[in-house]
Design an enzyme around this catalytic site. Structure first.
Site, mmCIF file in Angstrom:
data_model
loop_
_atom_site.group_PDB
_atom_site.id
_atom_site.type_symbol
_atom_site.label_atom_id
_atom_site.label_comp_id
_atom_site.label_asym_id
_atom_site.label_seq_id
_atom_site.Cartn_x
_atom_site.Cartn_y
_atom_site.Cartn_z
ATOM 1 N N ASP A 58 -6.613 -14.215 1.648
ATOM 2 C CA ASP A 58 -7.684 -13.505 2.355
ATOM 3 C C ASP A 58 -8.549 -12.701 1.399
ATOM 4 O O ASP A 58 -8.119 -12.324 0.299
ATOM 5 C CB ASP A 58 -7.088 -12.552 3.402
ATOM 6 C CG ASP A 58 -6.169 -11.512 2.759
ATOM 7 O OD1 ASP A 58 -5.384 -11.901 1.869
ATOM 8 O OD2 ASP A 58 -6.251 -10.327 3.122
ATOM 9 N N GLU A 59 -9.767 -12.446 1.843
ATOM 10 C CA GLU A 59 -10.664 -11.455 1.227
ATOM 11 C C GLU A 59 -10.775 -11.619 -0.292
ATOM 12 O O GLU A 59 -10.803 -10.626 -1.022
ATOM 13 C CB GLU A 59 -10.181 -10.031 1.565
ATOM 14 C CG GLU A 59 -10.186 -9.750 3.052
ATOM 15 C CD GLU A 59 -9.692 -8.360 3.405
ATOM 16 O OE1 GLU A 59 -10.248 -7.774 4.334
ATOM 17 O OE2 GLU A 59 -8.740 -7.859 2.760
ATOM 18 N N HIS A 73 -6.718 -9.922 -3.951
ATOM 19 C CA HIS A 73 -5.725 -8.851 -3.778
ATOM 20 C C HIS A 73 -4.726 -8.883 -4.948
ATOM 21 O O HIS A 73 -3.519 -8.736 -4.764
ATOM 22 C CB HIS A 73 -5.004 -8.979 -2.434
ATOM 23 C CG HIS A 73 -5.872 -8.596 -1.266
ATOM 24 N ND1 HIS A 73 -6.200 -7.295 -0.992
ATOM 25 C CD2 HIS A 73 -6.499 -9.350 -0.330
ATOM 26 C CE1 HIS A 73 -6.992 -7.260 0.095
ATOM 27 N NE2 HIS A 73 -7.192 -8.491 0.506
ATOM 28 N N ARG A 104 0.847 -1.205 0.000
ATOM 29 C CA ARG A 104 0.000 0.000 0.000
ATOM 30 C C ARG A 104 0.878 1.250 0.000
ATOM 31 O O ARG A 104 0.618 2.215 -0.696
ATOM 32 C CB ARG A 104 -0.937 -0.021 1.200
ATOM 33 C CG ARG A 104 -2.238 -0.767 0.988
ATOM 34 C CD ARG A 104 -2.074 -2.200 0.537
ATOM 35 N NE ARG A 104 -3.320 -2.913 0.404
ATOM 36 C CZ ARG A 104 -3.838 -3.705 1.356
ATOM 37 N NH1 ARG A 104 -3.190 -3.921 2.491
ATOM 38 N NH2 ARG A 104 -4.979 -4.311 1.141
ATOM 39 N N ASP A 138 -0.271 -6.558 -3.715
ATOM 40 C CA ASP A 138 -1.669 -6.287 -3.372
ATOM 41 C C ASP A 138 -2.319 -5.528 -4.519
ATOM 42 O O ASP A 138 -1.687 -5.292 -5.554
ATOM 43 C CB ASP A 138 -1.771 -5.519 -2.046
ATOM 44 C CG ASP A 138 -2.978 -5.983 -1.241
ATOM 45 O OD1 ASP A 138 -4.087 -5.923 -1.792
ATOM 46 O OD2 ASP A 138 -2.805 -6.410 -0.086
ATOM 47 N N TRP A 190 -6.464 -14.323 11.545
ATOM 48 C CA TRP A 190 -6.568 -12.861 11.704
ATOM 49 C C TRP A 190 -7.976 -12.410 12.045
ATOM 50 O O TRP A 190 -8.163 -11.398 12.695
ATOM 51 C CB TRP A 190 -6.065 -12.133 10.456
ATOM 52 C CG TRP A 190 -6.951 -12.199 9.243
ATOM 53 C CD1 TRP A 190 -7.060 -13.231 8.352
ATOM 54 C CD2 TRP A 190 -7.853 -11.190 8.778
ATOM 55 N NE1 TRP A 190 -7.959 -12.931 7.370
ATOM 56 C CE2 TRP A 190 -8.462 -11.685 7.607
ATOM 57 C CE3 TRP A 190 -8.199 -9.923 9.235
ATOM 58 C CZ2 TRP A 190 -9.411 -10.958 6.877
ATOM 59 C CZ3 TRP A 190 -9.145 -9.188 8.514
ATOM 60 C CH2 TRP A 190 -9.740 -9.706 7.346
ATOM 61 N N TYR A 200 -3.246 -5.865 15.284
ATOM 62 C CA TYR A 200 -3.123 -5.056 14.070
ATOM 63 C C TYR A 200 -2.633 -3.651 14.449
ATOM 64 O O TYR A 200 -3.372 -2.852 15.019
ATOM 65 C CB TYR A 200 -4.464 -4.984 13.325
ATOM 66 C CG TYR A 200 -4.645 -6.102 12.318
ATOM 67 C CD1 TYR A 200 -4.106 -7.361 12.553
ATOM 68 C CD2 TYR A 200 -5.346 -5.906 11.137
ATOM 69 C CE1 TYR A 200 -4.257 -8.390 11.637
ATOM 70 C CE2 TYR A 200 -5.502 -6.935 10.212
ATOM 71 C CZ TYR A 200 -4.962 -8.168 10.469
ATOM 72 O OH TYR A 200 -5.113 -9.186 9.558
ATOM 73 N N TRP A 218 -0.557 -2.980 8.463
ATOM 74 C CA TRP A 218 -1.064 -2.659 7.116
ATOM 75 C C TRP A 218 -0.893 -1.163 6.913
ATOM 76 O O TRP A 218 -1.092 -0.385 7.843
ATOM 77 C CB TRP A 218 -2.534 -3.068 7.009
ATOM 78 C CG TRP A 218 -2.742 -4.524 7.276
ATOM 79 C CD1 TRP A 218 -3.166 -5.099 8.438
ATOM 80 C CD2 TRP A 218 -2.495 -5.612 6.376
ATOM 81 N NE1 TRP A 218 -3.209 -6.467 8.308
ATOM 82 C CE2 TRP A 218 -2.807 -6.810 7.057
ATOM 83 C CE3 TRP A 218 -2.046 -5.692 5.053
ATOM 84 C CZ2 TRP A 218 -2.670 -8.072 6.458
ATOM 85 C CZ3 TRP A 218 -1.920 -6.948 4.461
ATOM 86 C CH2 TRP A 218 -2.230 -8.106 5.158
ATOM 87 N N THR A 219 -0.571 -0.765 5.700
ATOM 88 C CA THR A 219 -0.134 0.630 5.542
ATOM 89 C C THR A 219 -1.035 1.490 4.650
ATOM 90 O O THR A 219 -0.599 2.531 4.168
ATOM 91 C CB THR A 219 1.304 0.679 4.995
ATOM 92 O OG1 THR A 219 1.335 0.001 3.733
ATOM 93 C CG2 THR A 219 2.293 0.067 5.958
ATOM 94 N N GLU A 220 -2.291 1.072 4.449
ATOM 95 C CA GLU A 220 -3.174 1.956 3.670
ATOM 96 C C GLU A 220 -3.081 3.394 4.181
ATOM 97 O O GLU A 220 -3.012 4.348 3.411
ATOM 98 C CB GLU A 220 -4.639 1.507 3.802
ATOM 99 C CG GLU A 220 -4.981 0.223 3.084
ATOM 100 C CD GLU A 220 -4.878 -0.986 3.989
ATOM 101 O OE1 GLU A 220 -4.056 -0.949 4.937
ATOM 102 O OE2 GLU A 220 -5.587 -1.973 3.745
#
Ligand code: ACM
Length: 789
Positions: free
Chosen positions: A357-358, A295, A196, A225, A424, A449, A499-501
């Site tokens: 994930d996701e 992702h 990110r 990602d 997670w 997190y 996480w770095t959003e």
């Protein structure tokens, strides 16, 4: 619990004297009291009889002896010439001393081992592979271990003992002690999202240094990602020519003449190898993560044939769950295997993280080709298709003698036979996987997190929803109670994830990571029975000084003084507190910097207006945080920062979002419920108010919530210009007042809304009209403006 103020000469030297005195009196360690509830009570002073050794993480076992040993600048550091592991650990220890004391001792060959610091490999030692024995006696210091990692960790512990007082001066007299140490868990991890926002190689090395000093041993590196592909893959150059670059959302994505700004970058394989080698020297294994089947938008932007639709999406400037999945055809597996071949050549560790994930199934569900393939494979649903996908990748990794690890979604549709699960979404995934006989790593998002904010104060950087304070991380127990002893053996350890959003800069990476990673390190290394929150805080005080010495911009959120001013008569009642409820709170009202002799806070203060208050927390005469200042005047009492307003929805999704302007320099950071922006001002003091003045910002709405929401009605572009509306507490019906937003070039807009009069104190609800998915307007600050007298 409160205790009389102690002497202020403290620090490690005092600690050592105190310890010697207490030992002479025949007392042992006593656990400190639990911190009182941080939010409301005045800070407490820890009442530990003998301060614990100033180590983080707390060692497995310590036994104190009599006497001590003074370490001087010329104390020899020795390791036998034919003991390379000891020589390496001694050199690394010498560099730590150099950081703390300005000069590195020379490491020399054994010779006379008396009155020296000796590093010794001892294959016969009864210790685990990473364990060590550290002995301090009046004859000197000995660190023994079976191998290099233990020797290194022994050196780190010794350095922590020496650097605790923060004076950065030798000699330091160590008390006699024997430490027998070993980790509780084998997997002690930290995950960094470089997709990110990416960090420089230098910054990653700095983080690895800090990990090693906390005896953490797994660096999980999130490299791909939707928003960027960060690792050079020689066979597929477009992954980094195209996939490593995006145009940021909103104004950050345009330069001064309106041209798109290209933002991103990647790590060459040579740089990745450099990081792997740097980590190896610090006894850290790098686990690369290559995300599949979701992702994957940056990969599909680079090679659209890997996707389901055949179309090329942009590399995403958005956050959240995206829809772009890899397709399930053989050439896509060939691509993934070729990528993994290059990844395995760079990363020699046993584990390869494949994400998992996701993976929103929207595109698969709507693709006749994917569905035809699923049916041909005899798979009942898309969960089974995902499971088939992951199993196929596992087979490939196992054939190359590697192990697959993935997020807990890989349980859905059935786990691959040898997979390790990273849990997670709480701990359910870990429980299920361990019961099936799979290894697990616990990283539940509510407590590990580090992308979540540490407090709700105005000076926190941008962050994900809801606070995860230091104590929440510290209190985490990685072995779920549902597991029996046999199943619990599958718990390999725990990990903190960043996480770095919302973490755009390296300073913010450090702020988010530290000191919460110190707490996680203790969770991962120390015996469960030794967990002691108050003792941890006491040991954290010197660790915060070590961070500062190393130039690490750690968050002081746990210790920072919060200043709460409420109107009282014609003045203000001012309460001070800090999150951890720790330290002596001291303050000044004369504009000077508070120090250890400043007035000590005991109960709310009555102040005349205007006043200037500066506060800090102190331990042993040293500040625990940056001083916080507040000017308290009538305007302040009539105003609220957005942080002091409540979201209207109880289950809102409140992020701390950064403005997209200016392109260079400070940007506003505001808390906003991105799925229902709306603010409640409880008990707004409306008597005599003529208008409400608001400072507002327009944010890009760059959030995705998966396929169904993407397919729903698009944002209304032809929206009427937004207005800020002021409602009564129900947030419904006709607004009491409103004013149109005039968009200017300023980053923060000012808006003044005339209020009906007279009004009495009541709850107010503030909302913007229009579709927030078009322009996400948010409140930064509001103030009630009195009628002119
Ligand atoms: C995750 O946080 N999506 C693993």
């Amino acid at each position: 619990m409160r205790r009389a103020s102690g002497s202020n000469t403290g620090g490690f030297k005092t600690w050592a004297l105190l310890l010697l005195a207490t030992l002479a009196a025949g007392c042992g360690d006593a656990p400190g009291p639990q911190a009182a509830d941080a939010k409301q009570t005045p800070a407490v002073q820890p009442a530990t009889a003998v301060p614990a050794l100033p180590l983080i993480p707390m060692p497995a076992s310590t036994a104190r002896g009599e006497g001590g040993f003074p370490v001087r600048a010329d104390t020899p550091v020795i390791a036998a010439a034919n003991d390379p592991a000891a020589r390496q650990a001694a050199q690394q220890f010498a560099r730590l001393l150099e950081e703390s004391f300005g000069a590195a001792p020379r490491v020399s060959d054994a010779g006379d081992a008396g009155h020296a610091i000796a590093f010794i490999t001892d294959p016969q030692l009864k210790a685990s592979a990473e364990g060590y024995v550290l002995e301090v006696s009046s004859d000197g210091v000995r660190i023994r271990a079976r191998g290099a990692a233990g020797l290194f960790y022994g050196g780190v512990s010794l350095w922590q003992l020496l650097s605790a007082d923060g004076e950065n001066q030798l000699p330091v007299t160590l008390p006699a002690v024997r430490i027998d140490d070993a980790p509780r868990f084998a997997w002690r991890g930290f995950m960094l999202d470089s997709a990110r926002h990416l960090q420089s190689v230098g910054e990653i090395k700095r983080l690895l240094d800090q990990m090693a000093r906390h005896k953490l041993n797994v660096f999980h590196w999130h490299l791909t990602d939707d928003q960027g592909w960060r690792l050079e893959i020689k066979r597929y150059p477009k992954l980094t020519q195209v996939g490593a670059w995006r145009v940021p959302a909103g104004k950050a994505g345009r330069d001064s003449v309106g041209k798109p700004v290209r933002y991103g970058g990647f790590y060459t394989q040579a740089q990745a190898r450099e990081i792997v080698e740097y980590a190896r020297q610090l006894h850290i294994t790098v686990v690369p993560e290559i995300e599949l089947p979701g992702h994957a938008q940056a990969a599909i932007a680079s090679y659209p044939e890997l996707g389901v639709t055949g179309k090329a999406p942009p590399v995403s400037p958005d956050w959240g769950v995206h829809t772009w999945l890899f397709n399930v055809e053989d050439p896509t597996f060939t691509f993934l295997e070729n990528v993994l071949n290059e990844v395995m050549a760079v990363f020699p560790g046993q584990y390869i993280h494949i994400g998992g994930d996701e993976a929103d199934k929207y595109q698969w569900q709507h693709s006749p080709q994917v569905q035809a393939r699923r049916k041909a494979l005899g798979l009942a649903d898309d969960m089974q298709l995902q499971s088939w996908f992951i199993k196929r990748i596992e087979k490939f990794l196992v054939a190359h003698e590697r192990r697959l690890i993935g997020w807990d979604e890989i349980l859905e549709g059935g786990l691959p036979p040898e997979a390790t699960v990273m849990s997670w979404r709480g701990t359910k995934g870990a429980v299920e996987a361990a019961r099936q006989g799979h290894d697990v790593v616990l990283t539940p998002s509510d407590v590990t997190y580090l992308n979540r904010m540490q407090s709700e104060e105005v000076d926190e950087p941008p962050a994900h929803d809801y606070p995860t304070p230091l104590k929440a991380v510290y209190d985490f127990e990685p072995v779920p109670p549902e597991l029996d002893a046999e199943q619990a053996k599958h718990v390999m350890g725990t990990q903190a994830n960043l996480w770095t959003e919302h973490v755009r800069t390296e300073a913010r990476v450090e702020h988010m990571a530290f000191p919460r990673l110190s707490a996680l390190a203790e969770v991962a290394w120390s015996p469960k029975a030794s967990r002691d929150w108050n003792g941890f805080l006491q040991r954290l005080a010197p660790q915060m000084r070590r961070f500062a010495r190393a130039g690490i911009r750690a968050a002081d959120s746990a210790f920072a003084v919060r200043i709460d001013a409420q109107p009282q008569g014609d003045g203000a009642k001012v309460a001070l507190a800090n999150q951890a409820g720790f330290g002596e709170l001291r303050y000044t009202t004369d504009g000077t910097e508070p120090n250890a002799r400043s007035a000590r806070y005991a109960q709310p203060l009555q102040l005349k207006l205007p006043a200037t208050l500066a506060g800090n927390a102190f331990l042993d005469g040293k500040p625990l945080a940056r001083t916080r200042n507040q000017r308290i005047d009538a305007a302040l009492l009539r105003s609220r920062d957005a942080e002091q307003l409540a979201p209207c929805r109880k289950q809102g999704y409140v992020l701390r979002v950064e403005d997209d302007e200016p392109l260079q320099g400070e940007r506003a950071v505001v808390p906003v419920d991105i799925a229902g922006p709306c603010w409640l001002w409880k008990q707004a003091p409306l008597e005599g108010a003529a208008s409400l003045r608001a400072e507002i910002v327009d944010l890009p709405y760059n959030f995705q919530f998966g396929g169904e929401s993407a397919a729903a009605a698009p944002p209304n572009q032809a929206n009427a210009p937004a207005a800020l509306q002021v409602f009564g507490n129900t947030c419904e019906g006709r607004p009491l007042a409103s004013a149109k937003v005039a968009q200017t070039d300023a980053a923060t807009e000012q808006l003044e809304i005339a209020l009906p009069s007279p009004m009495a104190t009541r709850d107010l609800c503030l909302k913007f009209s229009g579709d927030y998915r078009h322009t996400l307007w948010a409140i930064d600050r509001v103030e009630l403006v009195p009628a002119a007298r």
